[in-house]
Design an enzyme around this catalytic site. Structure first.
Site, mmCIF file in Angstrom:
data_model
loop_
_atom_site.group_PDB
_atom_site.id
_atom_site.type_symbol
_atom_site.label_atom_id
_atom_site.label_comp_id
_atom_site.label_asym_id
_atom_site.label_seq_id
_atom_site.Cartn_x
_atom_site.Cartn_y
_atom_site.Cartn_z
ATOM 1 N N HIS A 152 -29.541 3.393 -0.689
ATOM 2 C CA HIS A 152 -30.091 2.250 0.034
ATOM 3 C C HIS A 152 -29.266 1.940 1.295
ATOM 4 C CE1 HIS A 152 -30.348 -2.238 0.602
ATOM 5 N NE2 HIS A 152 -31.604 -1.886 0.721
ATOM 6 N N GLU A 202 -30.129 4.435 3.862
ATOM 7 C CA GLU A 202 -31.431 4.113 4.464
ATOM 8 C C GLU A 202 -31.256 3.101 5.606
ATOM 9 O OE1 GLU A 202 -34.246 0.709 4.070
ATOM 10 O OE2 GLU A 202 -34.157 1.580 2.048
ATOM 11 N N GLU A 241 -28.775 -9.182 1.532
ATOM 12 C CA GLU A 241 -29.988 -8.705 0.863
ATOM 13 C C GLU A 241 -29.780 -8.706 -0.652
ATOM 14 O OE1 GLU A 241 -31.344 -4.882 2.231
ATOM 15 O OE2 GLU A 241 -33.038 -4.843 0.826
#
Lengths: 429, 426
Positions: free
Chosen positions: B65, B68, B140
């Site tokens: 992640h 990404e 996040e």
């Protein structure tokens, strides 16, 4: 290419048909549009939910589901929406397009008939809605209202609207409130339903491969029992030009959360979707401010300063307000607020780079055009137009965005006025 | 390119495997405004332990992640902004098993495609840029940890699985990502972002040959090494814990009920298992089932009840989630219904209806370019073609679904995760 046909089926009952062969499904909806009002919002929201429980011919969810399965797993969903100060309650359905039926049978006509049956021939007891269904859906709706706290991002925006518009219709949530929903009885709901059928403005929608004439015939026949009424209402929307006070109101609340939410509400100074040639500039302004990953809020508040995980703005085009939403650490409240306002100031001064202006324009146009590739989004667009009483098409709007200038964007931003700030923080902050 | 026609789905698909090992799929859609491109690697949150150049490596939770997020950085700036300036809406996601980058645009599609292929294949990060991202990803993680839906699902995974890394959050934790450096990211990119480990799926008003030409032009000409993955020891068939609970600021209890299944085989057997799993859910408690009608009537579930099958390398399960004032009662009712179905079998009329309904709903789902392209990418990694589903669907038997329910929906394989209202962790 698709074609859009619009006409009235009966007085106050508007029909929009989008003819296209590019989808594997057809989408049909019937929406009752009425003035948003705290007293009736809860009952209105409850109506489609109770209707979806059963009809005279399909008295329970099992038999209704069985009928939908026979139509290749079609769906009929109760939907409640808010467009400006218009509450829109109704049913949105999606069915397999005739071309994909395994035995070449027609799906449109029986599907339209079932949709009409759910709207107009409910399962009743003693001349009103069935007490079981009413009580069950009332409890579900109250759960949904209470459940709005679960998604803190949505919740913060809802609370901002409630505080900012507390003495306007817009301050009422589309689902109504717990108190008025709890007071609904099978009889009072039945009366409300009859009233809606008689007086609400109606929007009927079809999108699919059938010729508009065939879709119209199917839906006319399905909705033939709709009362013919010459005085269906035309809901309006109050637009306040400026903030109520010289200083913005600040509302703070604490909940058990680990990330803070900062929501800020601005008045547009009277600008709205009815402003003809000025409206595209207002939309562009919001896009440049916080509408995309290219926006000032995203690039500066999120990326450059790492102040938050998200920061975006949304325009309520009928109401004339802009809502900023961001997720921040509790102790970044002042910094984030000041930075958000600084970004707006920059737009007001016309500090918009060419790539910002053109990027926003391309994204807006692309975003609008892709709605034509999605039946759900297209239905949403046309309902919004119907609620606003506008008939501008997606393509026409796109053409207008082509001509917006930097000066017009700055002028639109100059009229924005901060009205209310809502800050959601943690319990220990 | 090879042209495949799927008559039942009314679709045409072009396929080509390039010299560098990348497989390209194109669905031409001349009537649509937008083009959609999805470029994915067979690498996700669960691929934490792998062997490259002979050496086993253990990487922190959340690397895929993190990578990404950082892939959008380019030498010239940021690909997100570059695409956005061209009117494209780009984005990316990391799931347990894949990482996908995509955009849709109505203008300059081929130019945008080249940008996509370029930024995903060329890593560019510095210690400073990696450090700066830590704050954003930390935010996040904070946001998803506040999300009761996420917690109830993550808790279910730890209750079902003993070893399998699906137990671990895709984004990792603030602690685990503190160990990620630019070197970790470069190593993972090298291990998994080789064209031979990737797939490109495109739908829209595009020329299939032009898509291949762009890929040949931008990507490396030859295939590199691909890392070998390890998901730990074989999973026992039973759930680890029958019940897991937590308190959070929610309005009423939310739950996820899981049934641990058998890990899928590769190829069309895995599609077959997926379809059977979906039908098993429909038969047990789908919107047309007698059990759903009863639970709904009794106020134990509402319209937000969702259910489905999930399968990936090394694990598969059925799960049912929603809001309920009494999640244990829902669990017990599902168990009782499974026993009844084992005894009496599925009602033949219900079976026919559900088959017809599920077929139509799946077919309608193929309207979406995202479903089409993401679905084909995942299918490809699992060894089958998405649009084969109508053919396999026609072969499924009632007995196969009954068998799957009898084997999977048992007390030992069941776990219930609940988030109840009340003061929580903070």
């Amino acid at each position: 290419m698709q074609t859009v046909t619009q006409k009235d089926l009966w007085p106050g009952v508007h029909f929009t048909a989008v003819h296209t062969t590019k989808f594997k499904s057809s989408v049909m909806s019937v929406t009752l549009m009425t003035q948003l009002d705290r007293e009736t919002a809860g009952a209105n929201a409850l109506v489609p939910c109770v209707l979806r429980r059963g009809t005279a011919d399909h008295p329970d969810m099992e038999s209704l589901s069985a009928a939908l399965d026979e139509l290749y797993g079609g769906s009929i969903e109760p939907v409640v929406r808010k467009k400006g100060e218009t509450q829109c309650v109704g049913l949105v359905s999606s069915f397999l397009d005739d071309a994909y039926a395994l035995n070449g049978e027609r799906i449109l006509e029986p599907a339209a008939a079932l949709l009409g049956e759910v709207l107009l021939r409910p399962y009743t007891a003693d001349g009103a809605f069935c007490p079981d269904y009413t009580a069950g859906e009332r409890a579900n709706l109250i759960d949904r209202i209470r459940g709005q706290i679960n998604d803190k991002r949505v919740y913060a925006t809802k609370r901002l609207i409630q505080e900012m518009c507390r003495d306007e219709r817009f301050g009422t949530d589309k689902l109504g409130d717990e108190e008025t929903v709890a007071a609904v009885t099978p009889q009072s709901l039945w009366a409300r339903y009859q009233e809606l059928l008689r007086t609400a403005e109606v929007h009927v929608y079809y999108c699919g491969s059938a010729e508009p004439e065939r879709a119209e015939a199917a839906l006319r026949s399905a909705l033939a029992a709709l009362p013919v009424s010459g005085d269906r209402e035309e809901p309006g929307c109050e637009i306040r030009c400026g903030a109520a006070f010289d200083e913005p109101r600040v509302v703070e609340e604490s909940l058990d959360v680990s990330q803070g939410k900062l929501a800020m509400g601005f008045r547009t100074g009277g600008q709205s979707c009815w402003d003809g040639k000025d409206y595209p500039a207002l939309v562009m302004m919001n896009t440049i401010f916080g509408g995309t990953a290219l926006s000032k809020l995203f690039l500066n508040v999120r990326e450059k300063l790492s102040l938050c995980y998200y920061a975006s703005s949304a325009l309520e085009k009928m109401k004339g307000i802009v809502l900023v939403s961001s997720g921040i650490e509790f102790d970044k409240y002042e910094t984030a607020r000041d930075e958000i306002l600084a970004q707006l100031e920059a737009i007001r001064r016309g500090e918009i780079e060419d790539w910002e202006l053109e990027g926003a324009r391309r994204i807006l146009i692309g975003g609008h055009l892709t709605a034509l590739d999605d039946q759900g989004r297209q239905e949403e667009f046309w309902l919004g137009q119907a609620a606003a009483g506008l008939s501008t098409t997606v393509e026409e709007l796109c053409a207008q965005f082509e001509h917006v200038t930097r000066e017009q964007v700055a002028a639109a931003a100059q009229r924005l006025e901060l009205d209310t700030i809502y800050f959601l923080k943690g319990k220990e902050a | 390119m090879e042209k495949l026609t799927f008559a039942r789905a009314g679709e045409t698909m072009y396929r080509e495997r390039l010299e560098n090992g990348l497989t390209v799929f194109v669905f031409p859609k001349p009537e649509f405004q937008k083009g959609y491109a999805f470029f994915a690697t067979n690498y996700g949150g669960m691929d934490m332990r792998f062997r490259l150049d002979g050496a086993w490596q253990d990487t922190p939770a959340g690397v895929a992640h993190y990578l990404e997020h950082k892939m959008f950085d380019t030498k010239e700036g940021n690909a997100l902004q570059l695409l956005a300036a061209n009117g494209a809406s780009p984005n990316a996601f990391t799931s347990n098993d894949i990482t996908g980058y995509y955009f849709e645009s109505t203008e300059k599609f081929e130019e945008n495609l080249r940008i996509l292929l370029s930024f995903v294949s060329v890593p560019y990060f510095t210690p400073e840029s990696v450090e700066k991202e830590r704050g954003i990803i930390g935010q996040e993680i904070g946001m998803i940890e506040d999300d009761p839906e996420w917690r109830v699902f993550t808790n279910l995974m730890s209750a079902l699985y003993l070893h399998h890394p699906i137990r671990v959050s895709v984004a990792g934790s603030v602690e685990s990502i503190s160990h990620i450096t630019a070197d970790t990211l470069y190593a993972c990119h090298r291990a998994f972002y080789d064209p031979a480990n990737m797939v490109l799926c495109v739908a829209g008003p595009v020329d299939p040959e032009a898509v291949c030409a762009a890929a040949r032009e931008i990507l490396p000409p030859q295939a590199g090494p691909i890392a070998e993955k390890d998901y730990g020891p074989a999973e026992p068939p039973q759930a680890v814990r029958a019940l897991t609970e937590e308190h959070m600021e929610v309005s009423s209890p939310i739950f996820q009920l899981g049934f641990k299944g058998d890990a899928p085989a590769r190829g069309e057997d895995s599609l077959r298992q997926e379809l059977l799993g979906e039908l098993a859910c429909e038969v047990l408690l789908g919107s047309s089932s007698p059990l759903y009608a009863r639970l709904y009537r009794e106020g134990l579930v509402n319209r937000d009840l969702s259910y489905g099958y999930e399968g990936m390398a090394g694990c598969a399960f059925l799960c049912v989630g929603g809001e309920s004032k009494d999640p244990e009662a829902v669990r017990d009712a599902v168990a009782a219904e499974a026993r009844r179905l084992a005894r009496e079998g599925v009602d033949p009329a219900l079976w026919e209806r559900i088959r017809k309904g599920t077929y139509g709903a799946k077919m309608r789902g193929m309207n979406s370019f995202e479903n089409l392209c993401v679905g084909q990418a995942k299918s490809f990694f699992a060894g089958w073609d998405l649009l084969r589903f109508p053919d396999l669907f026609a072969e499924l038997k009632k007995e196969d679904v009954e068998d799957l329910i009898a084997r999977w929906v048992t007390p030992e394989r069941t776990a219930l995760s609940v988030v109840r209202p009340g003061e929580g962790k903070a």
